[in-house]
Design an enzyme around this catalytic site. Structure first.
Site, PDB file in Angstrom:
ATOM      1  N   ALA A  87      -2.241  -2.156   3.212  1.00 22.12           N
ATOM      2  CA  ALA A  87      -2.459  -3.500   2.685  1.00 22.12           C
ATOM      3  C   ALA A  87      -2.513  -4.068   3.536  1.00 22.12           C
ATOM      4  CB  ALA A  87      -2.808  -3.805   1.102  1.00 22.12           C
ATOM      5  N   GLY A 130      -1.081   1.081   1.692  1.00 22.13           N
ATOM      6  CA  GLY A 130      -2.709   2.366   1.800  1.00 22.13           C
ATOM      7  C   GLY A 130      -3.327   2.743   3.101  1.00 22.13           C
ATOM      8  N   GLU A 133      -2.771   6.433   1.465  1.00 22.99           N
ATOM      9  CA  GLU A 133      -3.803   6.296   0.197  1.00 22.99           C
ATOM     10  C   GLU A 133      -5.329   6.643   0.888  1.00 22.99           C
ATOM     11  OE1 GLU A 133      -2.311   2.656  -1.477  1.00 22.99           O
ATOM     12  OE2 GLU A 133      -2.136   4.011  -3.465  1.00 22.99           O
ATOM     13  N   GLU A 153       5.018   0.036  -1.861  1.00 25.61           N
ATOM     14  CA  GLU A 153       4.390  -0.830  -2.430  1.00 25.61           C
ATOM     15  C   GLU A 153       5.359  -1.264  -3.347  1.00 25.61           C
ATOM     16  OE1 GLU A 153       3.192   1.969  -2.028  1.00 25.61           O
ATOM     17  OE2 GLU A 153       0.710   1.173  -1.348  1.00 25.61           O
TER      18      GLU A 153
END
Ligand SMILES: CCCCCCC[C@H](O)CC(=O)SCCNC(=O)CCNC(=O)[C@H](O)C(C)(C)COP(=O)([O-])OP(=O)([O-])OC[C@H]1O[C@@H](n2cnc3c(N)ncnc32)[C@H](O)[C@@H]1OP(=O)([O-])[O-]
Length: 279
Positions: A87, A130, A133, A153
């Site tokens: 992200a 992300g 993911e 993260e």
């Protein structure tokens, strides 16, 4: 017809007729039958960090390919340095709990997970947070030998928020998933293959070509039955074995309501290639 930039090292096709002018992704249709949709994440300076506008565009492109009957499978890829480094930390730095709740942060991911067609991640370079993911949201992951996966993260004081704590254990088991999530350490492509996160590893410059071959192979089958097979495999991650087997049986029975099932079996008996009609 909108022209989009070519995909490095493929020598493959460079147009997607319906492509709107995206700013954060490149969209093309490749393959000898022009039936493979490729979406290349394209924020190289930020290592393809997944900012909201990128994800909105990605969702739109996936939806568009999903509803285009000439497309058999979709590839999501990045560049040699990064599939996606997660992200966009700069974008979300000042988010608050209430701003996340109010904006429905991450809801754009649904557009990718709702796709009925197979999506293959072709991962070179970093697939972190992300990015990892997103790869796991795809149906198959192929990797270049220099790819690095991780859920870092924890290093920045948060936890995976787009499936990392849920999908990763389903791929690699609890102990390895805990190790990856709790340390933030990266794993390389060969480790990822050994753990079952990645199906196959290729030299960096062969990755996209091999991924296109995989998509084309899938594209030789009935699109309708491919979709049913995808739904059925995905059910394995959603339910108990007993309900999953019941679901599988109903989908299997359902294939007998299709023309393509009849054609497939008839072609086998007549010793000829099947001519699937997506019916
Ligand atoms: C709608 C979307 C929703 C997404 C899903 C949310 C949930 C998710 O679970 C949360 C996350 O992913 S949390 C995130 C989890 N991910 C992480 O924690 C990984 C964070 N990244 C890293 O640790 C390092 O960049 C690497 C080790 C990947 C590469 O190191 P290296 O080779 O020395 O390269 P470098 O010099 O470091 O980077 C080059 C440029 O890219 C920039 N940039 C890179 N990543 C960015 C990012 N995520 N963000 C923004 N920018 C990022 C970097 O700032 C720099 O630009 P600058 O203008 O010069 O400042």
């Amino acid at each position: 017809m909108a022209e989009v930039a070519s995909i490095p090292n493929t020598g493959l096709l460079k147009f997607y007729s319906a492509a709107p002018s995206y700013e954060n992704i490149l969209v093309s249709v490749v393959g000898t039958k022009k039936n493979v949709g490729v979406i290349q994440l394209n924020r190289p300076k930020a290592l393809n960090a997944l900012c909201k506008p990128l994800f909105v565009e990605l969702g739109k492109a996936v939806k568009e390919f999903d509803s285009d009957s000439s497309i058999a499978a979709i590839i999501i890829t990045g560049n040699e340095k990064a599939f996606a480094a997660g992200a966009d930390i700069k974008e979300m730095q000042n988010n608050t709990y209430s701003s996340n709740q109010k904006a429905g942060f991450l809801q754009e991911w649904e557009d990718v997970s709702n796709c009925g067609k197979p999506i293959i991640a072709a991962v070179n370079g970093f697939a972190l947070g992300g990015g990892c993911e997103l790869a796991m949201l795809c149906d198959i992951i192929y990797a270049g030998e220099k790819a690095k996966f991780g859920q870092p993260e924890i290093n920045i004081g948060t936890i995976p928020g787009a499936g990392g704590t849920q999908r990763l254990p389903r791929y690699v088991g609890k102990s390895k998933a805990m190790e990856i999530v709790l340390t933030g350490n990266f794993i390389d492509a060969h480790e990822a293959e050994k753990m079952g996160l990645v199906s196959r590893v290729f030299p960096v410059d062969k990755l996209l070509e091999e991924t296109v071959k995989l998509a084309e192979r899938i594209g030789t089958h009935s699109p309708l039955v491919v979709k049913m097979a995808k739904q059925s495999v995905n059910q394995a991650f959603e339910t108990t074995l007993k309900s999953g087997l019941l679901y599988e049986k109903s989908i299997f029975y359902g294939t007998f309501a299709t023309e393509d099932r009849k054609e497939g079996m008839t072609a086998f008996i007549e010793k000829r290639p099947p001519n699937f009609k997506n019916e």
